[in-house]
Design a protein around this motif. Sequence first.
Motif, PDB file in Angstrom:
ATOM      1  N   LYS A  22      41.388  53.732  43.745  1.00 55.53           N
ATOM      2  CA  LYS A  22      40.408  54.640  44.080  1.00 55.53           C
ATOM      3  C   LYS A  22      40.770  56.228  44.021  1.00 55.53           C
ATOM      4  O   LYS A  22      39.720  56.950  43.989  1.00 55.53           O
ATOM      5  N   GLU A  23      41.802  56.531  43.882  1.00 56.35           N
ATOM      6  CA  GLU A  23      42.333  57.844  43.623  1.00 56.35           C
ATOM      7  C   GLU A  23      42.320  58.311  42.030  1.00 56.35           C
ATOM      8  O   GLU A  23      42.527  59.591  41.695  1.00 56.35           O
ATOM      9  N   GLY A  24      41.890  57.246  41.318  1.00 49.72           N
ATOM     10  CA  GLY A  24      41.856  57.656  39.904  1.00 49.72           C
ATOM     11  C   GLY A  24      43.124  57.624  39.003  1.00 49.72           C
ATOM     12  O   GLY A  24      43.531  58.001  37.959  1.00 49.72           O
ATOM     13  N   LYS A  25      44.241  56.818  39.809  1.00 49.67           N
ATOM     14  CA  LYS A  25      45.538  56.672  39.169  1.00 49.67           C
ATOM     15  C   LYS A  25      45.655  55.323  38.611  1.00 49.67           C
ATOM     16  O   LYS A  25      45.190  54.331  39.048  1.00 49.67           O
ATOM     17  N   MET A  26      46.400  55.389  37.319  1.00 52.10           N
ATOM     18  CA  MET A  26      46.616  53.865  36.575  1.00 52.10           C
ATOM     19  C   MET A  26      47.299  53.129  37.549  1.00 52.10           C
ATOM     20  O   MET A  26      48.406  53.640  38.103  1.00 52.10           O
ATOM     21  N   ILE A  27      47.031  51.951  37.857  1.00 46.99           N
ATOM     22  CA  ILE A  27      47.815  50.953  38.616  1.00 46.99           C
ATOM     23  C   ILE A  27      48.992  50.684  37.882  1.00 46.99           C
ATOM     24  O   ILE A  27      49.054  50.762  36.550  1.00 46.99           O
ATOM     25  N   ASP A  28      50.099  50.230  38.648  1.00 48.18           N
ATOM     26  CA  ASP A  28      51.568  49.829  38.228  1.00 48.18           C
ATOM     27  C   ASP A  28      51.292  48.467  37.491  1.00 48.18           C
ATOM     28  O   ASP A  28      51.378  47.720  38.310  1.00 48.18           O
ATOM     29  N   ILE A  29      51.332  48.151  36.360  1.00 47.35           N
ATOM     30  CA  ILE A  29      51.115  46.928  35.691  1.00 47.35           C
ATOM     31  C   ILE A  29      52.198  46.840  34.477  1.00 47.35           C
ATOM     32  O   ILE A  29      52.049  47.907  33.699  1.00 47.35           O
ATOM     33  N   SER A  30      52.823  45.888  34.188  1.00 48.85           N
ATOM     34  CA  SER A  30      53.486  45.944  32.854  1.00 48.85           C
ATOM     35  C   SER A  30      53.660  44.253  32.663  1.00 48.85           C
ATOM     36  O   SER A  30      53.254  43.414  33.345  1.00 48.85           O
ATOM     37  N   VAL A  31      54.215  44.253  31.421  1.00 47.82           N
ATOM     38  CA  VAL A  31      54.662  42.683  30.962  1.00 47.82           C
ATOM     39  C   VAL A  31      55.531  42.140  31.985  1.00 47.82           C
ATOM     40  O   VAL A  31      55.223  40.783  32.348  1.00 47.82           O
ATOM     41  N   GLU A  32      56.565  42.589  32.565  1.00 46.29           N
ATOM     42  CA  GLU A  32      57.258  42.031  33.526  1.00 46.29           C
ATOM     43  C   GLU A  32      56.582  41.860  34.861  1.00 46.29           C
ATOM     44  O   GLU A  32      57.181  40.814  35.365  1.00 46.29           O
ATOM     45  N   SER A  33      55.854  42.552  35.168  1.00 44.22           N
ATOM     46  CA  SER A  33      55.256  42.536  36.531  1.00 44.22           C
ATOM     47  C   SER A  33      54.247  41.001  36.433  1.00 44.22           C
ATOM     48  O   SER A  33      54.313  40.143  37.360  1.00 44.22           O
ATOM     49  N   ILE A  34      53.592  41.055  35.179  1.00 42.86           N
ATOM     50  CA  ILE A  34      52.676  39.695  35.022  1.00 42.86           C
ATOM     51  C   ILE A  34      53.580  38.490  34.766  1.00 42.86           C
ATOM     52  O   ILE A  34      53.057  37.531  35.183  1.00 42.86           O
ATOM     53  N   LEU A  35      54.718  38.607  34.307  1.00 42.36           N
ATOM     54  CA  LEU A  35      55.721  37.354  33.990  1.00 42.36           C
ATOM     55  C   LEU A  35      56.136  37.042  35.240  1.00 42.36           C
ATOM     56  O   LEU A  35      56.350  35.745  35.810  1.00 42.36           O
TER      57      LEU A  35
END
Length: 226
Positions: free
Chosen positions: A189-202
């Motif tokens: 909501k603040e316009g910041k990119m979410i923290d997401i990575s290949v490792e987090s999805i694994l």
Amino acid sequence: MGDYADFCESYGGSAGDPEFMDRWLEENVYPYNEDEEREWYLENENKPHYQLLMEQLESVDIMLDLDVPEKAKFSFLVMVQAHVVSATEGYLAGVFIHHVCNSDELTRKLVETDPEFAKRKFTLKEIYQEKDALKVTVATYLKDLIFHDVKKIKSMYQAVLSHKFENLSWLFRAVELRHHCVHRAGYDKEGKMIDISVESILELLGDVTDLANEIDTTIDNLSSVL
């Protein structure tokens, strides 16, 4: 990387276009039609939900090995995050709907323990009419809940299927991220990119697999006593 380039081209895009994934998500993931969704669940509630989920998770594992251009990587991960959470919610919905709607005992448990059904009042005529359509009513009601309320699902699984989730904090976080992915293309909501990575999805894939294995064990035990 040919696979990703071919994918982009098949949808009229370019692997070098960083906005392609956002447009693809808007056209292919975001659209929602309630009647079509309800129809899908009613038609597919007999499918092997565990097997379907495992196949979807395996496909994600393969996708994560793709050599995605850096400019498109964030959008690609946004798409994958949304897919994994949707697959998980679909699994939770499918399993619950299938077993409740195929068991008079479980349907009764749901109706007796869910506050929503306790609020409903019927005339004598409506009671007979509702009885004939009860499983469609239940399936429709459950479909909406499974997709939007993890806390509600937790209590329902325990009350109706006797399955106790030990820890769902990771799923709450994943659903919140999926919301950002679907409605804001990966920005909060603040316009910041979410923290997401290949490792987090694994890590998410591992959590979902553990969840499905636990539920599958409960269902096996449940089937033996119903």
